[in-house]
Design a protein around this motif. Structure first.
Motif, short mmCIF file in Angstrom:
data_model
loop_
_atom_site.label_atom_id
_atom_site.label_comp_id
_atom_site.label_asym_id
_atom_site.label_seq_id
_atom_site.Cartn_x
_atom_site.Cartn_y
_atom_site.Cartn_z
N PRO A 99 95.66 -119.88 33.52
CA PRO A 99 97.05 -120.11 33.06
C PRO A 99 97.95 -118.94 33.46
N VAL B 243 100.42 -116.17 32.75
CA VAL B 243 100.76 -115.34 31.59
C VAL B 243 101.72 -114.26 32.04
N ALA C 207 110.40 -120.37 29.48
CA ALA C 207 109.22 -120.71 28.68
C ALA C 207 108.80 -122.18 28.85
N PRO C 208 109.73 -123.16 28.83
CA PRO C 208 109.30 -124.55 29.05
C PRO C 208 108.66 -124.75 30.42
N VAL D 201 106.99 -122.49 32.21
CA VAL D 201 105.66 -121.88 32.19
C VAL D 201 104.68 -122.77 31.43
N GLU D 202 105.11 -123.32 30.30
CA GLU D 202 104.24 -124.20 29.53
C GLU D 202 103.87 -125.45 30.33
N ALA D 203 104.86 -126.02 31.01
CA ALA D 203 104.57 -127.21 31.82
C ALA D 203 103.63 -126.88 32.98
N ASN E 110 101.36 -124.41 33.09
CA ASN E 110 100.02 -124.18 32.55
C ASN E 110 99.35 -125.49 32.16
N SER E 111 100.12 -126.42 31.63
CA SER E 111 99.55 -127.73 31.29
C SER E 111 99.08 -128.45 32.55
#
Length: 457
Positions: A208, A210, A218-219, A221-223, A225-226
């Protein structure tokens, strides 16, 4: 080849927007500076005109019931000292000119101090009219003092102010544009760092993402990593499927072939033996095709998940030939390896390279006659070249490179089991390592020569 779908640059759009704002502010600054400065210059001229008229008024006196004037030098010199403008004046008592220009217009209203701009003697002048009341014994007399000055000096001052304001506006625009570039670079720096960190990763690095990022990222990065987690799970499933498929396809086919061989030996009728031989051949073709298709899938998978390591091509060739020696021994085929230097250091994927070499040697063994020799010549100048030369049937037709295409086989090998994928796999492995494959017929006799070429360094 990497395909990039780009719809403009965020940095470019941000810089353009900030530059447009800077241009607008520069224009506003230019207009404000010019307006304020011109107003200040005009007020300065009005104040000097009023001071000149007041100086003349202070020089008035009465003598024997009449108004007299001794025109002070300073009254008009203060106007001439600031520019090369012409100065006009008129002192009128009761509407009659006491001194000055008779045709200089007098004010119509009775206001004490009046400023006006009009044309006089073919030039635009700025004038002030000052009214005073003098007592001459038993009578009072109205005195009007008019002082006028041309506006050439004010126009010159206005031009200098305009140039200065324009220079200030341009400097402000350039400075604001430079700061806009810096601001855009600074604002997008976290995104650039994140992109660089992902780009530097190896193909098998699916950790992921980091690190410290602004709240706006942030959205994203989260997408990301998902997506990485889903991709990792998908790749693991694909790898497990390829390994399981290879086992479940090859094992039953090998079992069926073995049983068919046993039955073939026990049969007496020739027609039954012929049918069984055809079945055995079909099983061999199916088994080889399934194996080659699975090998091809594995090559494609590892090409996408490229893993490099330092290795010696000489050792890799010797290990591959040792593994295939028992197969070659069944046909009394010898394999000779020759190399011009002791070691061929190379950075690449050992599994892919070994798969490519095995396919080349397997073809050479399969199409070579019994009691023949396969020669592997390894040269290192100017590139690493592994040439596998056999004494088999060679390549039939004019364009030998066409055999690198998928499922392409020569017309002279129809009686030999094959899938037409071996050289395709070799080609894909070579391209993945920035190399190439060259195929041709043996120049010293019958047979084929397949050269696997890789770059040095």
């Amino acid at each position: 080849m990497t395909l990039r779908f780009v719809s403009g640059s965020m940095r470019g759009r941000l810089v353009i927007q900030l530059a447009l704002i800077a241009a607008l502010l520069s224009l506003v600054l230019f207009l404000v500076v010019r307006t304020v400065a011109e107003r200040a210059a005009a007020d300065t001229q009005d104040n000097i005109l009023l001071a000149s008229a007041t100086s003349i008024s202070d020089a008035l006196y009465t003598e024997r019931g009449a108004v007299r004037l001794e025109l002070p030098y300073s009254a008009l010199s203060m106007l001439g000292s600031i520019s090369e403008d012409r100065v006009f004046y008129r002192v009128a008592v009761g509407g009659e000119t006491l001194t000055g220009y008779d045709d200089l217009p007098l004010p119509v209203s009775n206001d004490a101090n009046q400023f006006d701009t009009y044309r006089y003697k073919g030039e635009t002048v700025r004038a002030v009219a000052l009214k005073r009341n003098f007592s001459t014994g038993n009578h009072s007399r109205d005195v009007t003092i008019v002082v006028a000055q041309t506006r050439l000096g004010l126009a010159a001052i206005s031009s200098r102010i305009t140039n200065t304001a324009m220079a200030i506006g341009v400097i402000f625009f350039l400075l604001a544009t430079g700061l806009s570039l810096w601001a855009a670079q600074s604002a997008l720096a976290p995104l650039t760092r994140m992109a660089g960190a992902v780009t530097r990763r190896g193909p098998s690095d699916l950790r992921p993402v980091v690190g410290k990022t602004p709240a706006e990222l942030a959205p994203l990065v989260e997408a990301l990593n998902s997506f990485i987690l889903r991709l990792k799970a998908s790749l693991n499933r694909s790898e497990d499927f390829i390994a399981e498929a290879a086992h479940r396809v090859r094992t039953p086919l090998a079992t069926v072939r073995t049983q068919a061989e046993v039955v073939h030996r026990s049969l007496n009728q020739s027609q039954n033996k012929t049918a069984l031989r055809e079945m055995i051949r079909a099983i061999d073709e199916s088994s080889r095709s399934a194996g080659q298709l699975l090998d091809h899938a594995m090559v494609n998978f590892r090409t996408d998940q490229f893993e490099t390591a330092q290795l010696d091509l000489v050792e890799l060739v010797k290990e591959t030939t040792d593994r295939l020696s028992p197969t070659a021994g069944l046909k009394d085929i010898g394999i000779n390896v020759a190399h011009d230097i002791p070691e061929f250091p190379f950075s690449g994927d050992a599994i892919l390279l070994q798969n490519a070499l095995r396919n080349i040697l397997d073809n050479a063994i399969k199409y070579s006659p019994a009691d023949s020799i396969i020669t592997v010549n390894m040269t290192s100048d100017p590139e690493y070249q592994i040439a596998v030369i056999d004494q088999g049937r060679g390549f039939q037709g004019g364009d030998a490179q066409s055999y690198l295409n998928r499922f392409s086989r020569g017309e002279n090998v129809d009686d030999v089991v094959g899938s037409g994928l071996g050289l395709t796999i070799v080609q894909e492995v070579a391209v993945a390592h920035f190399g190439r494959v060259e195929i041709q017929n043996n120049q010293t006799g019958s047979g084929a020569c397949v050269s696997f070429i890789l770059p040095r360094g």
